[in-house]
Scaffold this motif. Structure first.
Motif, PDB file in Angstrom:
ATOM      1  N   UNK A  73     -37.457 -22.744  47.962  1.00  0.00           N
ATOM      2  CA  UNK A  73     -37.378 -24.117  48.461  1.00  0.00           C
ATOM      3  C   UNK A  73     -38.706 -24.579  49.066  1.00  0.00           C
ATOM      4  N   UNK A  74     -39.404 -23.673  49.785  1.00  0.00           N
ATOM      5  CA  UNK A  74     -40.651 -24.082  50.446  1.00  0.00           C
ATOM      6  C   UNK A  74     -41.879 -23.308  49.962  1.00  0.00           C
ATOM      7  N   UNK A  75     -41.682 -22.376  49.046  1.00  0.00           N
ATOM      8  CA  UNK A  75     -42.750 -21.585  48.436  1.00  0.00           C
ATOM      9  C   UNK A  75     -43.462 -20.655  49.426  1.00  0.00           C
ATOM     10  N   UNK A  76     -42.849 -20.336  50.566  1.00  0.00           N
ATOM     11  CA  UNK A  76     -43.429 -19.393  51.518  1.00  0.00           C
ATOM     12  C   UNK A  76     -43.044 -17.978  51.095  1.00  0.00           C
ATOM     13  N   UNK A  77     -44.003 -17.043  51.243  1.00  0.00           N
ATOM     14  CA  UNK A  77     -43.792 -15.666  50.793  1.00  0.00           C
ATOM     15  C   UNK A  77     -44.074 -14.667  51.903  1.00  0.00           C
ATOM     16  N   UNK A  78     -43.480 -13.484  51.739  1.00  0.00           N
ATOM     17  CA  UNK A  78     -43.724 -12.372  52.641  1.00  0.00           C
ATOM     18  C   UNK A  78     -43.589 -11.080  51.830  1.00  0.00           C
ATOM     19  N   UNK A  79     -44.379 -10.068  52.171  1.00  0.00           N
ATOM     20  CA  UNK A  79     -44.267  -8.758  51.531  1.00  0.00           C
ATOM     21  C   UNK A  79     -43.507  -7.849  52.483  1.00  0.00           C
ATOM     22  N   UNK A  80     -42.442  -7.239  51.975  1.00  0.00           N
ATOM     23  CA  UNK A  80     -41.614  -6.348  52.777  1.00  0.00           C
ATOM     24  C   UNK A  80     -41.489  -5.000  52.074  1.00  0.00           C
ATOM     25  N   UNK A  81     -41.111  -3.978  52.853  1.00  0.00           N
ATOM     26  CA  UNK A  81     -40.900  -2.642  52.318  1.00  0.00           C
ATOM     27  C   UNK A  81     -39.406  -2.356  52.303  1.00  0.00           C
ATOM     28  N   UNK A  82     -38.914  -1.857  51.179  1.00  0.00           N
ATOM     29  CA  UNK A  82     -37.492  -1.524  51.059  1.00  0.00           C
ATOM     30  C   UNK A  82     -37.232  -0.219  51.808  1.00  0.00           C
ATOM     31  N   UNK A  83     -36.298  -0.272  52.786  1.00  0.00           N
ATOM     32  CA  UNK A  83     -35.951   0.936  53.535  1.00  0.00           C
ATOM     33  C   UNK A  83     -34.445   1.063  53.756  1.00  0.00           C
ATOM     34  N   UNK A  84     -33.665   0.245  53.032  1.00  0.00           N
ATOM     35  CA  UNK A  84     -32.215   0.276  53.223  1.00  0.00           C
ATOM     36  C   UNK A  84     -31.527  -0.196  51.940  1.00  0.00           C
ATOM     37  N   UNK A  85     -30.233   0.074  51.857  1.00  0.00           N
ATOM     38  CA  UNK A  85     -29.406  -0.400  50.746  1.00  0.00           C
ATOM     39  C   UNK A  85     -28.593  -1.591  51.220  1.00  0.00           C
ATOM     40  N   UNK A  86     -28.399  -2.518  50.336  1.00  0.00           N
ATOM     41  CA  UNK A  86     -27.663  -3.735  50.651  1.00  0.00           C
ATOM     42  C   UNK A  86     -28.273  -4.851  49.841  1.00  0.00           C
ATOM     43  N   UNK A  87     -27.929  -6.060  50.063  1.00  0.00           N
ATOM     44  CA  UNK A  87     -26.880  -6.533  50.960  1.00  0.00           C
ATOM     45  C   UNK A  87     -25.500  -6.177  50.413  1.00  0.00           C
ATOM     46  N   UNK A  88     -24.533  -6.197  51.285  1.00  0.00           N
ATOM     47  CA  UNK A  88     -23.179  -5.804  50.909  1.00  0.00           C
ATOM     48  C   UNK A  88     -22.265  -7.008  50.728  1.00  0.00           C
ATOM     49  N   UNK A  89     -22.861  -8.149  50.448  1.00  0.00           N
ATOM     50  CA  UNK A  89     -22.110  -9.365  50.137  1.00  0.00           C
ATOM     51  C   UNK A  89     -22.379  -9.739  48.695  1.00  0.00           C
ATOM     52  N   UNK A  90     -21.338 -10.051  47.984  1.00  0.00           N
ATOM     53  CA  UNK A  90     -21.465 -10.423  46.578  1.00  0.00           C
ATOM     54  C   UNK A  90     -22.359 -11.656  46.434  1.00  0.00           C
ATOM     55  N   UNK A  91     -23.231 -11.620  45.439  1.00  0.00           N
ATOM     56  CA  UNK A  91     -24.083 -12.762  45.142  1.00  0.00           C
ATOM     57  C   UNK A  91     -25.431 -12.753  45.842  1.00  0.00           C
ATOM     58  N   UNK A  92     -25.702 -11.748  46.663  1.00  0.00           N
ATOM     59  CA  UNK A  92     -26.986 -11.671  47.356  1.00  0.00           C
ATOM     60  C   UNK A  92     -27.793 -10.504  46.813  1.00  0.00           C
ATOM     61  N   UNK A  93     -29.114 -10.707  46.724  1.00  0.00           N
ATOM     62  CA  UNK A  93     -29.956  -9.678  46.108  1.00  0.00           C
ATOM     63  C   UNK A  93     -30.825  -8.923  47.095  1.00  0.00           C
ATOM     64  N   UNK A  94     -31.045  -9.474  48.285  1.00  0.00           N
ATOM     65  CA  UNK A  94     -31.898  -8.806  49.271  1.00  0.00           C
ATOM     66  C   UNK A  94     -31.492  -9.253  50.670  1.00  0.00           C
ATOM     67  N   UNK A  95     -31.608  -8.324  51.605  1.00  0.00           N
ATOM     68  CA  UNK A  95     -31.328  -8.582  53.014  1.00  0.00           C
ATOM     69  C   UNK A  95     -32.623  -8.331  53.780  1.00  0.00           C
ATOM     70  N   UNK A  96     -33.130  -9.337  54.473  1.00  0.00           N
ATOM     71  CA  UNK A  96     -34.410  -9.248  55.168  1.00  0.00           C
ATOM     72  C   UNK A  96     -34.227  -9.017  56.664  1.00  0.00           C
ATOM     73  N   UNK A  97     -35.257  -8.518  57.299  1.00  0.00           N
ATOM     74  CA  UNK A  97     -35.251  -8.460  58.762  1.00  0.00           C
ATOM     75  C   UNK A  97     -35.452  -9.883  59.285  1.00  0.00           C
ATOM     76  N   UNK A  98     -35.165 -10.068  60.574  1.00  0.00           N
ATOM     77  CA  UNK A  98     -35.322 -11.390  61.189  1.00  0.00           C
ATOM     78  C   UNK A  98     -36.762 -11.876  61.045  1.00  0.00           C
TER      79      UNK A  98
END
Length: 147
Positions: A73-98
């Motif tokens: 929506x706003x074209x803002x980006x961030x690089x994150x490191x995968x350290x967990x499994x999830x998200x555990x809600x259908x239809x979501x592909x990634x869960x980010x930290x705050x």
């Protein structure tokens, strides 16, 4: 018969191994971020979840994979490191930290349409840096007046 074997070998070699992540793999979908109550809880990797870190949960990418998450929506980006499994809600592909969610401007909405692109792999250190840099013998400190 040899044609069948060749075809089978071709298809098995094309499968992505679970320990590998192909650079520039792009996935689009919905992102969410961890609830505050999960701060300090153990992640799948064994690390403690830290809301102020740039980490994320993904259902299948290998641990320590670095991904760029872009809010479509706003074209803002961030690089994150995968350290967990999830998200555990259908239809979501990634869960980010705050912190990661705030960086891409999705905290107020809670969910955002994102593109996830693999950018690399962070190698785990076998010896913590503090241990590797620690002296092996105690230092002798001589007061300045005794030199």
């Amino acid at each position: 018969m040899s044609i069948i074997v060749t075809i089978m070998l071709l298809f098995t070699s094309m499968k992505m191994k679970p320990t590998e992540a192909h650079s520039s793999l792009i996935q689009k979908g919905k992102a969410s971020f961890y609830a505050k109550r999960l701060h300090g809880k153990k992640t799948t990797s064994g690390e403690r979840h830290q809301s102020d870190q740039l980490t994320a949960a993904h259902p299948s990418l290998p641990m320590n994979t670095l991904v760029e998450v872009t809010n479509l929506q706003n074209n803002q980006s961030v690089v994150v490191r995968i350290n967990d499994r999830g998200p555990h809600r259908k239809g979501r592909i990634i869960d980010l930290t705050y912190r990661a969610a705030k960086t891409i401007g999705m905290v107020s909405s809670g969910i955002a349409n994102v593109a996830v692109r693999v950018v690399g792999q962070r190698r785990a250190m076998s010896i913590p840096a503090a241990v590797a840099l620690a002296p092996t013998e105690p230092e002798v400190v001589v007061p300045a007046g005794n030199i």
